[in-house]
Design a protein around this motif. Structure first.
Motif, PDB file in Angstrom:
ATOM      1  N   GLU A   2      -6.383   2.627  -7.253  1.00 39.93           N
ATOM      2  CA  GLU A   2      -7.401   3.207  -6.025  1.00 39.93           C
ATOM      3  C   GLU A   2      -8.765   2.282  -6.480  1.00 39.93           C
ATOM      4  OE1 GLU A   2      -7.064   7.046  -6.061  1.00 39.93           O
ATOM      5  OE2 GLU A   2      -6.730   6.327  -3.521  1.00 39.93           O
ATOM      6  N   ASP A   8       0.518  -1.282  -0.263  1.00 36.56           N
ATOM      7  CA  ASP A   8      -0.075   0.336   0.081  1.00 36.56           C
ATOM      8  C   ASP A   8       1.244   1.020   0.041  1.00 36.56           C
ATOM      9  OD1 ASP A   8      -1.965  -1.654  -0.100  1.00 36.56           O
ATOM     10  OD2 ASP A   8      -2.955  -1.246   1.790  1.00 36.56           O
ATOM     11  N   THR A   9       1.878   1.358   0.727  1.00 32.91           N
ATOM     12  CA  THR A   9       2.580   2.629   0.799  1.00 32.91           C
ATOM     13  C   THR A   9       3.413   2.632  -0.708  1.00 32.91           C
ATOM     14  OG1 THR A   9       5.069   1.471   1.457  1.00 32.91           O
ATOM     15  CG2 THR A   9       2.991   1.776   3.858  1.00 32.91           C
ATOM     16  N   GLN A  22       0.857   4.530  -2.740  1.00 35.73           N
ATOM     17  CA  GLN A  22       0.473   5.585  -2.580  1.00 35.73           C
ATOM     18  C   GLN A  22       1.512   6.587  -3.276  1.00 35.73           C
ATOM     19  OE1 GLN A  22      -0.918   5.064   1.092  1.00 35.73           O
ATOM     20  NE2 GLN A  22      -2.225   4.146   1.372  1.00 35.73           N
ATOM     21  N   ARG A  23       2.879   6.055  -2.778  1.00 38.56           N
ATOM     22  CA  ARG A  23       3.802   7.015  -3.483  1.00 38.56           C
ATOM     23  C   ARG A  23       4.013   6.928  -4.736  1.00 38.56           C
ATOM     24  NH1 ARG A  23       9.575   7.697  -0.063  1.00 38.56           N
ATOM     25  NH2 ARG A  23      10.526   9.281  -1.227  1.00 38.56           N
TER      26      ARG A  23
END
Length: 242
Positions: free
Chosen positions: A53, A41-42, A45-46
Motif C-alpha cells: 500500500e 489489486d485483489t 489485498q489477499r
C-alpha cells in the motif's frame, strides 16, 4: 491449470502479428474493462506482505511510475500457484466479452488485449471463457519460488509518459502501421494517454470523463453488451450514438 498456462506461454517477447487486411483493429484493456475488478489489486489485498500500500500511495502521488510500483508490489506477493489459481476462479469477467470478440471477428476486426497487468493472470482467465487464442500483450509474471513471483516488462518504453510497464501508446502506434483505425476499449487512468491516440474509444468509468474533458471521440459504455450494440456502426464508419 496455472501450470498449463505457464507451459504454453512463450518466454520470448515478440510482437503480436494480427491480420493486416482489416482496416480496423480492436485493442482492449483488461483490468476493470474485461474483468469486472482490478485483478492485481485483489491478489495484493489477499496475498501481499505489508508495504504494497505504501508503493501504491507513492505511485498515486506521482513519486514513482507504475512500472516501479508494480515490480515492488509483485515482489511482495506470498502465494503458491495453486492459491493463485483458486483465487482467480472467483474473478468475474464481463459476460458479454466473448460475444463481443466473436462479433468483431465476424466483422473482420481482429481483437487483442493490451494491458499493464500480468500476462499469466490474463491468459488463465481468458482460457476459462474459451479465448485461449486471443493475443495478449502485458507484463510478464514469472514464478521464482514456490511462493514468490517477479514481474518483467518486455513491452516497457523509456519514452512512456506514465513510466508504465507496458506502453499502450506504443502498442497502438505499432498497429497503425498495419491498420487504418484502432478502436480502443478501456476504463481508467492507465488508458488516459492511449485514448488520445485511438481512432475511437469505447469508454467505461473514469475514462468517460477524461474523453469528455479532452474532446476525444468516444462513446460511453457500461459493459460489452453496449459495445456489441455499437460495434457494427463503428466498423461501417457510421455515426455512433450512445
Amino acid at each position: 491449470m496455472i501450470e498449463q498456462t505457464l507451459s504454453r506461454m512463450n518466454p520470448a517477447a515478440t510482437p503480436v502479428q494480427l491480420d493486416a487486411d482489416s482496416p480496423w483493429i480492436v485493442q482492449c484493456d483488461f483490468d476493470g474493462t474485461i474483468s469486472l475488478r482490478d485483478v492485481t489489486d485483489t491478489l495484493l489485498q489477499r496475498f501481499a506482505k505489508p508495504g504494497w500500500e505504501d508503493l501504491e500511495a507513492a505511485w498515486e502521488l506521482g513519486e514513482i511510475g507504475s512500472r516501479e510500483c508494480m515490480a515492488g508490489q509483485i515482489a511482495l506477493l506470498d502465494m503458491s500457484a495453486e492459491e493463485m489459481e483458486a483465487h482467480l476462479q472467483g474473478i468475474a469477467i464481463d459476460p458479454h466479452f466473448a460475444d463481443f470478440v466473436a462479433l468483431a471477428r465476424k466483422l473482420g476486426a481482429p481483437v487483442q488485449v493490451v494491458s499493464d497487468g500480468m500476462d499469466l493472470v490474463i491468459r488463465y482467465l481468458l482460457g476459462l471463457i474459451g479465448l485461449d487464442d486471443l493475443p495478449v500483450i502485458a507484463n510478464r509474471l514469472v514464478q521464482v519460488g514456490e511462493r514468490s513471483w517477479r514481474l518483467d516488462f518486455p513491452y516497457a518504453s523509456e519514452d512512456c509518459k506514465r513510466a508504465s510497464g507496458n506502453c499502450k501508446c506504443e502498442r497502438l502506434a505499432e498497429q497503425l502501421q498495419h491498420h487504418e483505425h484502432v478502436l480502443f476499449v478501456g476504463d481508467s487512468t492507465s488508458d488516459f494517454c492511449v485514448s488520445g491516440q485511438a481512432s475511437f474509444v469505447l469508454a467505461k468509468y473514469r475514462l468517460i470523463d477524461h474523453c469528455v474533458d479532452n474532446d476525444i471521440d468516444h462513446a460511453p459504455i457500461q459493459g460489452f453488451d453496449d459495445a456489441i450494440r455499437l460495434l457494427p456502426a463503428l466498423i461501417a464508419h457510421e455515426r455512433v450514438t450512445a
